[in-house]
Design an enzyme around this catalytic site. Structure first.
Site, PDB file in Angstrom:
ATOM      1  N   LYS A  73       0.839  -1.227   0.056  1.00 47.08           N
ATOM      2  CA  LYS A  73       0.462   0.427   0.251  1.00 47.08           C
ATOM      3  C   LYS A  73       0.720   1.684   0.110  1.00 47.08           C
ATOM      4  O   LYS A  73       2.129   1.433   0.485  1.00 47.08           O
ATOM      5  CB  LYS A  73      -0.900  -0.118   1.113  1.00 47.08           C
TER       6      LYS A  73
HETATM    7  P1  NAD Z   1     -13.316   7.685  -3.029  1.00 44.62           P
HETATM    8  O1  NAD Z   1     -12.317   8.572  -2.789  1.00 44.62           O
HETATM    9  O2  NAD Z   1     -13.576   8.130  -4.212  1.00 44.62           O
HETATM   10  O3  NAD Z   1     -14.193   8.313  -1.985  1.00 44.62           O
HETATM   11  C1  NAD Z   1     -13.916   8.809  -0.477  1.00 44.62           C
HETATM   12  C2  NAD Z   1     -15.820   8.837  -0.080  1.00 44.62           C
HETATM   13  O4  NAD Z   1     -15.679   9.059   1.804  1.00 44.62           O
HETATM   14  C3  NAD Z   1     -16.127  10.719  -0.314  1.00 44.62           C
HETATM   15  O5  NAD Z   1     -17.257  10.919  -0.879  1.00 44.62           O
HETATM   16  C4  NAD Z   1     -15.379  12.029   1.051  1.00 44.62           C
HETATM   17  O6  NAD Z   1     -16.051  13.213   0.723  1.00 44.62           O
HETATM   18  C5  NAD Z   1     -16.332  10.992   2.407  1.00 44.62           C
HETATM   19  N1  NAD Z   1     -14.646  10.993   3.512  1.00 44.62           N
HETATM   20  C6  NAD Z   1     -13.830  11.227   3.258  1.00 44.62           C
HETATM   21  N2  NAD Z   1     -13.085  11.674   4.506  1.00 44.62           N
HETATM   22  C7  NAD Z   1     -15.012  12.335   4.861  1.00 44.62           C
HETATM   23  C8  NAD Z   1     -14.925  12.276   6.790  1.00 44.62           C
HETATM   24  N3  NAD Z   1     -13.859  12.521   7.410  1.00 44.62           N
HETATM   25  N4  NAD Z   1     -15.580  11.721   7.007  1.00 44.62           N
HETATM   26  C9  NAD Z   1     -17.175  11.333   6.478  1.00 44.62           C
HETATM   27  N5  NAD Z   1     -16.812  11.292   4.536  1.00 44.62           N
HETATM   28  C10 NAD Z   1     -15.614  11.281   4.358  1.00 44.62           C
HETATM   29  O7  NAD Z   1     -12.637   6.350  -2.598  1.00 44.62           O
HETATM   30  P2  NAD Z   1     -12.590   4.918  -2.012  1.00 44.62           P
HETATM   31  O8  NAD Z   1     -12.068   4.638  -3.097  1.00 44.62           O
HETATM   32  O9  NAD Z   1     -14.598   5.138  -2.128  1.00 44.62           O
HETATM   33  O10 NAD Z   1     -12.719   4.289  -0.918  1.00 44.62           O
HETATM   34  C11 NAD Z   1     -13.281   5.161   0.515  1.00 44.62           C
HETATM   35  C12 NAD Z   1     -12.229   3.566   1.449  1.00 44.62           C
HETATM   36  O11 NAD Z   1     -12.780   2.081   0.860  1.00 44.62           O
HETATM   37  C13 NAD Z   1     -11.264   3.594   1.604  1.00 44.62           C
HETATM   38  O12 NAD Z   1     -11.382   3.250   3.092  1.00 44.62           O
HETATM   39  C14 NAD Z   1     -10.274   2.356   0.676  1.00 44.62           C
HETATM   40  O13 NAD Z   1      -9.439   1.706   1.691  1.00 44.62           O
HETATM   41  C15 NAD Z   1     -11.447   1.970   0.688  1.00 44.62           C
HETATM   42  N6  NAD Z   1     -10.836   0.502  -0.637  1.00 44.62           N
HETATM   43  C16 NAD Z   1     -11.647   1.350  -2.147  1.00 44.62           C
HETATM   44  C17 NAD Z   1     -11.422   0.437  -2.782  1.00 44.62           C
HETATM   45  C18 NAD Z   1     -11.792   1.036  -3.850  1.00 44.62           C
HETATM   46  O14 NAD Z   1     -11.619  -0.214  -5.039  1.00 44.62           O
HETATM   47  N7  NAD Z   1     -11.517   2.227  -4.142  1.00 44.62           N
HETATM   48  C19 NAD Z   1     -11.663  -0.651  -2.938  1.00 44.62           C
HETATM   49  C20 NAD Z   1     -11.570  -1.265  -1.242  1.00 44.62           C
HETATM   50  C21 NAD Z   1     -11.227  -0.859  -0.274  1.00 44.62           C
END
Ligand code: NAD
Length: 434
Positions: free
Chosen positions: A119
């Protein structure tokens, strides 16, 4: 627009950083004790293989040069190349990168993929930079990473605040630095690319689809369906949006949603496509959406519902917020959203947790499909992808659910036991070089 940095005053920043590594190690040790893990393998898996911290300069739009700090941590590659996302966020540091890399090792092992865990990311607030600056930051970071990543060595993917565009820049930069005859053979240096640039149909929705499927499998195991179930989602980005989209399709109702800008509530249900279109036209911001009322940030987790989906940052369900949760099920879309203190409270209240390493594993499984597609020069179609994804996830869910019931343990510990046992077997079979 308020920047993320402004939102993250120093107090919040400390809360977000608190004990990510402590959490993952406590989870690991709990499972290692349960399976009586070989002590040498416990030693190996307790530390990361490689840690890279890179400072690199980038020219800004106004001509100034700014220095950025990027990380890549490679935890373990006993089962195959390191695999894991890159995130752009002010909270990215060595502790977060280590913990997230470890989670990836368990996640890929659990899913039965030929990968290890890695990561990384860049410590920055992307909302402060123009698209051109983000492109130069990404390309320069990729150049600095050089041969520390590679299609058969370490394969990044999107994460928080990175997306298919980011992956297209990384792939292009990496391929451009190879000899001409080798360029095309390096397209799978990253996954999560746009479809036209070697990406996989359905990769965009795979993580959220997996979150939805895991919730459905759990309800089905209790002879229930999604119809009429009320859910709340923290984070309306890639994972939160797609999970909500599929849940709504099966008759569930989004009653509260929170992003970095605000928290919305409507007991009658918030329509996902309306909210998505609103946020798109509002720079990704849900605050101000007309068909819901605004609630205080701290009231979000206390909203009455059946299912709670944290899909934003780590350490959100804690000793402070867990007692408020009314849901029967917490489905972890984010990585590490529940800390050890929060988890104890949820379990003591009889709330089931579908752990991150299972719940959000749809993303890395689809990444594996994209990697295979690039390696073999094939083009897969959406139905094929979603079908294969569902079969793989069902298999993982059933294995964990059965093991948890048989052993009388929670689903997270069960998932860890299965993941770690697979790696232990590989070490025992091969021995330690020399
Ligand atoms: P993203 O950047 O597309 O979206 C993140 C969202 O979280 C946004 O709506 C943002 O406004 C919100 N956010 C940020 N800080 C916040 C806070 N303090 N309080 C409330 N909301 C908040 O990110 P994503 O790709 O959707 O990833 C989200 C989570 O899922 C992360 O923990 C990431 O590690 C995990 N994840 C993502 C993937 C993927 O394929 N994208 C896969 C596995 C895990």
């Amino acid at each position: 627009m308020e920047t993320i940095t402004k939102e993250l005053n120093s107090k919040t920043k400390n809360v977000l950083k608190r004990g990510m590594m402590d959490n993952v190690m406590e989870q690991f040790n709990r499972a290692a004790n349960h399976i009586n893990l070989h002590p040498s393998i416990r030693k190996i898996l307790s530390i990361t293989n490689n840690e890279l911290v890179i400072h690199f300069p980038v020219k800004m739009d106004n001509g100034d040069v700014e220095i950025f700090k990027g990380y890549r941590v490679q935890h373990n590659n006993a089962l195959g190349p390191y695999k894991g996302g890159l995130r752009y966020h002010p909270t990215v540091d060595i502790d977060a990168a280590r913990a997230l890399a470890m989670w990836m090792t368990w996640k890929t092992s659990l899913a039965g993929l030929p990968y290890g865990g890695g990561k990384g990311g860049i410590q920055l607030d992307p909302s402060k930079y123009s698209q051109g600056e983000l492109e130069r930051i990404t390309r320069r970071f990729t150049f600095a990473l050089a041969d520390n990543i590679g299609p058969e060595h370490d394969i990044p993917a999107p994460d928080l605040n990175t997306n298919s565009q980011t992956m297209a820049w990384i792939a292009d930069t990496y391929m451009s630095t190879r000899p001409p005859a080798e360029r095309s053979a390096n397209q799978h240096v990253v996954t999560g690319k746009p479809v036209e640039s070697g990406g996989l149909e359905g990769r965009d929705r795979a993580t959220g689809f997996g979150v939805y499927l895991n919730i459905k499998f759990w309800l089905n195991s209790k002879n229930e369906t999604l119809k009429g179930k009320r859910f709340i989602v923290q984070g309306f980005g890639n994972v939160g949006y797609w999970a909500a989209y599929f849940l709504e399709q099966e008759g569930a109702k989004l009653v509260a949603v929170q992003d970095v800008f605000g928290s919305l509530y409507n007991p009658e249900g918030i329509q996902i496509e309306n909210l998505y279109n609103y946020s798109k036209s509002n720079k990704g911001n849900i605050a101000g959406f007309p068909n819901a009322s605004i609630i205080a940030k701290d009231d979000f987790f206390g909203v009455d519902c059946d299912i709670c989906i944290p899909a934003a940052l780590g350490n959100q369900i804690t000793k402070e917020s867990a007692p408020k949760i009314k849901a029967r099920l917490v489905a972890e879309g984010a990585n590490g959203p529940t800390d050890v203190g929060g988890e104890k409270i949820l379990l003591s209240k009889g709330i089931t947790i579908i752990p991150d390493i299972l719940c959000n594993s749809g993303g890395v499984i689809a990444s594996y499909f994209e990697w295979l597609q690039n390696r073999s020069g094939e083009m897969w179609h959406m139905e094929e992808v979603m079908d294969k994804l569902e079969k793989k996830l069902k298999n993982s869910f059933d294995k964990i659910h059965e093991y948890a019931q048989k052993e009388g343990i929670d689903m997270r510990t069960a998932a860890y036991c299965i993941a770690i046992t697979r790696i232990e077997k590989a070490y025992v079979q091969r021995g330690i070089f020399p």
